[in-house]
Design a protein around this motif. Structure first.
Motif, mmCIF file in Angstrom:
data_model
loop_
_atom_site.group_PDB
_atom_site.id
_atom_site.type_symbol
_atom_site.label_atom_id
_atom_site.label_comp_id
_atom_site.label_asym_id
_atom_site.label_seq_id
_atom_site.Cartn_x
_atom_site.Cartn_y
_atom_site.Cartn_z
ATOM 1 N N GLU A 31 -16.176 -70.690 -6.580
ATOM 2 C CA GLU A 31 -16.475 -69.220 -7.134
ATOM 3 C C GLU A 31 -17.753 -68.702 -7.303
ATOM 4 O O GLU A 31 -17.815 -67.455 -7.048
ATOM 5 C CB GLU A 31 -15.697 -69.493 -8.667
ATOM 6 N N ALA A 32 -18.849 -69.484 -7.427
ATOM 7 C CA ALA A 32 -20.113 -69.194 -7.452
ATOM 8 C C ALA A 32 -20.372 -68.449 -5.928
ATOM 9 O O ALA A 32 -21.070 -67.614 -5.631
ATOM 10 C CB ALA A 32 -20.752 -70.345 -7.722
ATOM 11 N N MET A 33 -20.019 -69.137 -4.842
ATOM 12 C CA MET A 33 -20.197 -68.808 -3.685
ATOM 13 C C MET A 33 -19.540 -67.386 -3.518
ATOM 14 O O MET A 33 -20.286 -66.457 -2.875
ATOM 15 C CB MET A 33 -19.764 -69.612 -2.538
ATOM 16 N N ALA A 35 -18.885 -65.117 -5.618
ATOM 17 C CA ALA A 35 -19.566 -64.227 -6.504
ATOM 18 C C ALA A 35 -20.896 -63.706 -5.876
ATOM 19 O O ALA A 35 -21.254 -62.456 -5.942
ATOM 20 C CB ALA A 35 -19.566 -64.830 -8.019
ATOM 21 N N ASP A 36 -21.681 -64.590 -5.307
ATOM 22 C CA ASP A 36 -22.810 -64.522 -4.582
ATOM 23 C C ASP A 36 -22.699 -63.658 -3.380
ATOM 24 O O ASP A 36 -23.359 -62.859 -3.050
ATOM 25 C CB ASP A 36 -23.542 -65.699 -4.178
ATOM 26 N N SER A 37 -21.863 -64.106 -2.514
ATOM 27 C CA SER A 37 -21.532 -63.442 -1.210
ATOM 28 C C SER A 37 -20.810 -62.381 -1.064
ATOM 29 O O SER A 37 -20.697 -61.435 -0.159
ATOM 30 C CB SER A 37 -20.919 -64.558 -0.133
ATOM 31 N N GLY A 38 -19.836 -62.254 -2.045
ATOM 32 C CA GLY A 38 -18.685 -61.147 -1.963
ATOM 33 C C GLY A 38 -17.776 -61.414 -0.838
ATOM 34 O O GLY A 38 -16.834 -60.590 -0.445
#
Length: 139
Positions: A31-33, A35-38
């Motif tokens: 989920e963090a990846m 959110a950061d990458s789109g």
């Protein structure tokens, strides 16, 4: 921290909790990846010793709601080092040749369950309650 223990808990329950926590933690990282990458995740390719556990792989597919794929060679870190060395000395012509060496051993498709989101919510709640559990003077 292990929470929710009762008198009927066995080592099997504890082992299952470790596997589930691994999947929940993986979901947080994914989920963090995203959110950061789109960029969304369509498939997760896995490697390492824990991938031998089919229960974990199915649970991971369910938790992430994506297909999980395990290669024939599960220890891809070592394989990657060998590939890099081979590329450096010209043993392989390029990355396309290496990609052709990759073969799937197994895959798990997500099985949709309303309990997944409830389980994730409860796991995150348990984790939140452990924040700042220890004081500065605790050893």
């Amino acid at each position: 921290m292990i929470a929710g223990l009762t008198g009927y808990i066995t080592k099997g329950h504890l082992a299952r909790a470790v596997l589930e926590a691994t999947a929940w933690q993986t979901r947080e990282v994914v989920e963090a990846m995203i959110a950061d990458s789109g960029i969304g995740l369509a498939t997760l390719r896995v490697d390492g010793g824990m991938t031998a556990n089919n229960l974990l792989m199915q649970f991971l597919a369910d938790v992430l709601d994506v297909t999980v794929v395990r290669p024939i060679v599960a220890e891809t870190v070592s394989l990657g080092a060998a590939y890099a060395a081979g590329l450096a000395v010209g043993f392989w012509t390029g990355r396309d040749e290496l990609r052709a060496n990759w073969h799937m051993a197994a895959q798990w498709k997500p099985e949709h369950s309303p309990e997944i989101e409830r389980g994730y919510r409860k796991w995150r709640k348990a984790v939140a309650r452990t924040i700042d559990w220890l004081d500065e003077d605790d050893e």
